[in-house]
Design an enzyme around this catalytic site. Structure first.
Site, PDB file in Angstrom:
ATOM      1  N   ASP A  62      27.674  43.065  47.085  1.00 39.10           N
ATOM      2  CA  ASP A  62      27.308  42.588  45.752  1.00 39.10           C
ATOM      3  C   ASP A  62      26.620  43.678  44.942  1.00 39.10           C
ATOM      4  O   ASP A  62      26.284  44.745  45.472  1.00 39.10           O
ATOM      5  CB  ASP A  62      26.401  41.351  45.867  1.00 39.10           C
ATOM      6  CG  ASP A  62      25.266  41.527  46.867  1.00 39.10           C
ATOM      7  OD1 ASP A  62      25.008  42.669  47.277  1.00 39.10           O
ATOM      8  OD2 ASP A  62      24.631  40.527  47.230  1.00 39.10           O
ATOM      9  N   ASN A 131      16.765  31.287  50.448  1.00 35.05           N
ATOM     10  CA  ASN A 131      17.417  30.006  50.140  1.00 35.05           C
ATOM     11  C   ASN A 131      18.758  29.848  50.867  1.00 35.05           C
ATOM     12  O   ASN A 131      19.542  28.971  50.539  1.00 35.05           O
ATOM     13  CB  ASN A 131      17.608  29.856  48.619  1.00 35.05           C
ATOM     14  CG  ASN A 131      18.500  30.946  48.029  1.00 35.05           C
ATOM     15  OD1 ASN A 131      19.026  31.790  48.746  1.00 35.05           O
ATOM     16  ND2 ASN A 131      18.689  30.918  46.721  1.00 35.05           N
ATOM     17  N   HIS A 133      21.221  32.093  50.898  1.00 31.85           N
ATOM     18  CA  HIS A 133      22.391  32.747  50.295  1.00 31.85           C
ATOM     19  C   HIS A 133      22.888  33.899  51.149  1.00 31.85           C
ATOM     20  O   HIS A 133      22.144  34.509  51.911  1.00 31.85           O
ATOM     21  CB  HIS A 133      22.147  33.154  48.830  1.00 31.85           C
ATOM     22  CG  HIS A 133      21.279  34.350  48.603  1.00 31.85           C
ATOM     23  ND1 HIS A 133      20.471  34.486  47.501  1.00 31.85           N
ATOM     24  CD2 HIS A 133      21.103  35.494  49.313  1.00 31.85           C
ATOM     25  CE1 HIS A 133      19.857  35.650  47.541  1.00 31.85           C
ATOM     26  NE2 HIS A 133      20.210  36.277  48.630  1.00 31.85           N
ATOM     27  N   GLU A 138      24.944  31.778  45.916  1.00 33.52           N
ATOM     28  CA  GLU A 138      23.752  30.945  45.832  1.00 33.52           C
ATOM     29  C   GLU A 138      24.056  29.491  46.202  1.00 33.52           C
ATOM     30  O   GLU A 138      25.184  29.025  45.996  1.00 33.52           O
ATOM     31  CB  GLU A 138      23.216  30.982  44.396  1.00 33.52           C
ATOM     32  CG  GLU A 138      22.768  32.364  43.924  1.00 33.52           C
ATOM     33  CD  GLU A 138      21.398  32.748  44.434  1.00 33.52           C
ATOM     34  OE1 GLU A 138      21.058  32.446  45.593  1.00 33.52           O
ATOM     35  OE2 GLU A 138      20.636  33.353  43.657  1.00 33.52           O
TER      36      GLU A 138
HETATM   37  C1  GLP Z   1      19.611  39.977  48.080  1.00 40.02           C
HETATM   38  C2  GLP Z   1      21.037  40.364  48.464  1.00 40.02           C
HETATM   39  C3  GLP Z   1      21.467  39.757  49.775  1.00 40.02           C
HETATM   40  C4  GLP Z   1      20.376  39.938  50.803  1.00 40.02           C
HETATM   41  C5  GLP Z   1      19.142  39.193  50.364  1.00 40.02           C
HETATM   42  C6  GLP Z   1      17.974  39.300  51.335  1.00 40.02           C
HETATM   43  O1  GLP Z   1      19.526  38.895  47.239  1.00 40.02           O
HETATM   44  N1  GLP Z   1      21.986  40.022  47.471  1.00 40.02           N
HETATM   45  O2  GLP Z   1      22.678  40.343  50.192  1.00 40.02           O
HETATM   46  O3  GLP Z   1      20.790  39.464  52.050  1.00 40.02           O
HETATM   47  O4  GLP Z   1      18.727  39.736  49.121  1.00 40.02           O
HETATM   48  O5  GLP Z   1      17.231  40.430  51.074  1.00 40.02           O
HETATM   49  P1  GLP Z   1      16.042  40.973  51.958  1.00 40.02           P
HETATM   50  O6  GLP Z   1      16.676  41.576  53.161  1.00 40.02           O
HETATM   51  O7  GLP Z   1      15.369  41.986  51.100  1.00 40.02           O
HETATM   52  O8  GLP Z   1      15.178  39.812  52.272  1.00 40.02           O
END
Ligand code: GLP
Length: 238
Positions: A62, A131, A133, A138
């Site tokens: 993404d 959440n 995702h 989402e």
């Molecule tokens: C972002 C990314 C996800 C990732 C998530 C968790 O929103 N789009 O791909 O898994 O954050 O991030 P973190 O590892 O910083 O908690």
């Protein structure tokens, strides 16, 4: 897994093993704080000649919409500073979705086509949002299968604001691979660390599948491995 370092090492080892078996592996890659340790391990493995990225093809999950690629919080910047600037991956083999003025639908369709042309993803690494995702898919009433434009939820904007100077700077939209693009990968590894992920991990593994917890769909995939540290696993039923 006992701790974050262990989780990062194991994830890097699995990725390296995949590349040793198939040097032109197609890898699906995540961003966020969780995979930083894995990328650091991969960089040191590369320096010790334990992995060769020269034929590897990568697709990032993404990217925010509205940040230029050289913006320090863009996922393009993240991937270069954490991995690509330090290893021998070919520029032409690196794919990160990027939407500017162009038609986002076209960008998304082209991204899907590029994954297809590369032969599909051999190994997809994922993080998870608080959440539930995956990528930027989402929680919602329905989920999209293919790469698409998405409006970020308040919870995600809040969670990701820690990387920005202020909450107002967090982009409201992103482009993400869809759950179908993710589920089409041959193998999937999901990484989660820390207490803030415990609820999402417990719901993801609950035995129920719901679009309200996008990661729960992974229960339908035939080869998923979930790497969690003690904190992230703390709400799993024994
Ligand atoms: C972002 C990314 C996800 C990732 C998530 C968790 O929103 N789009 O791909 O898994 O954050 O991030 P973190 O590892 O910083 O908690």
């Amino acid at each position: 897994m006992d701790n974050y370092n262990e989780l990062s090492k194991q994830a890097a080892e699995i990725l390296a093993e995949q590349v040793r078996k198939k040097n032109d592996s197609v890898l699906g890659l995540p961003t966020g704080s969780t995979p930083e340790g894995m990328y650091a391990c991969l960089v040191s493995m590369y320096k010790n000649s334990e992995i060769d990225f020269s034929a590897v093809v990568t697709f990032n999950l993404d990217e925010y919409v509205g940040l230029p690629p050289d913006h320090p919080q863009s996922y393009n910047y993240y991937m270069h500073s954490n991995l690509f600037d330090h290893v021998n991956a070919k520029k032409s083999n690196i794919h990160i979705p990027h939407c500017k003025e162009q038609d986002p639908d076209l960008i998304c369709r082209e991204y899907e086509q590029e994954i297809k042309n590369a032969g599909g993803i051999d190994l997809q690494i994922l993080g998870i949002g608080t959440n539930g995702h995956i990528g930027f898919n989402e929680p919602d009433q329905f989920l999209y299968t293919k790469t698409h434009l998405v409006e970020l939820t308040e919870e995600t904007i809040e969670a990701n604001s820690r990387f920005f100077k202020s909450r107002d700077e967090v982009p409201l939209k992103a482009v993400t691979m869809g759950v179908g693009s993710i589920m089409a990968a041959e193998k999937i590894i999901l990484l989660a660390s820390g207490e803030s992920k415990a609820e999402a991990i417990s719901e993801m593994c609950s035995g129920k599948v719901t679009t309200r917890v996008p990661a729960s769909l992974l229960q339908l995939h035939r080869e998923v491995t979930v790497f969690v540290d003690r904190e992230a696993a703390s709400l799993l039923k024994k």
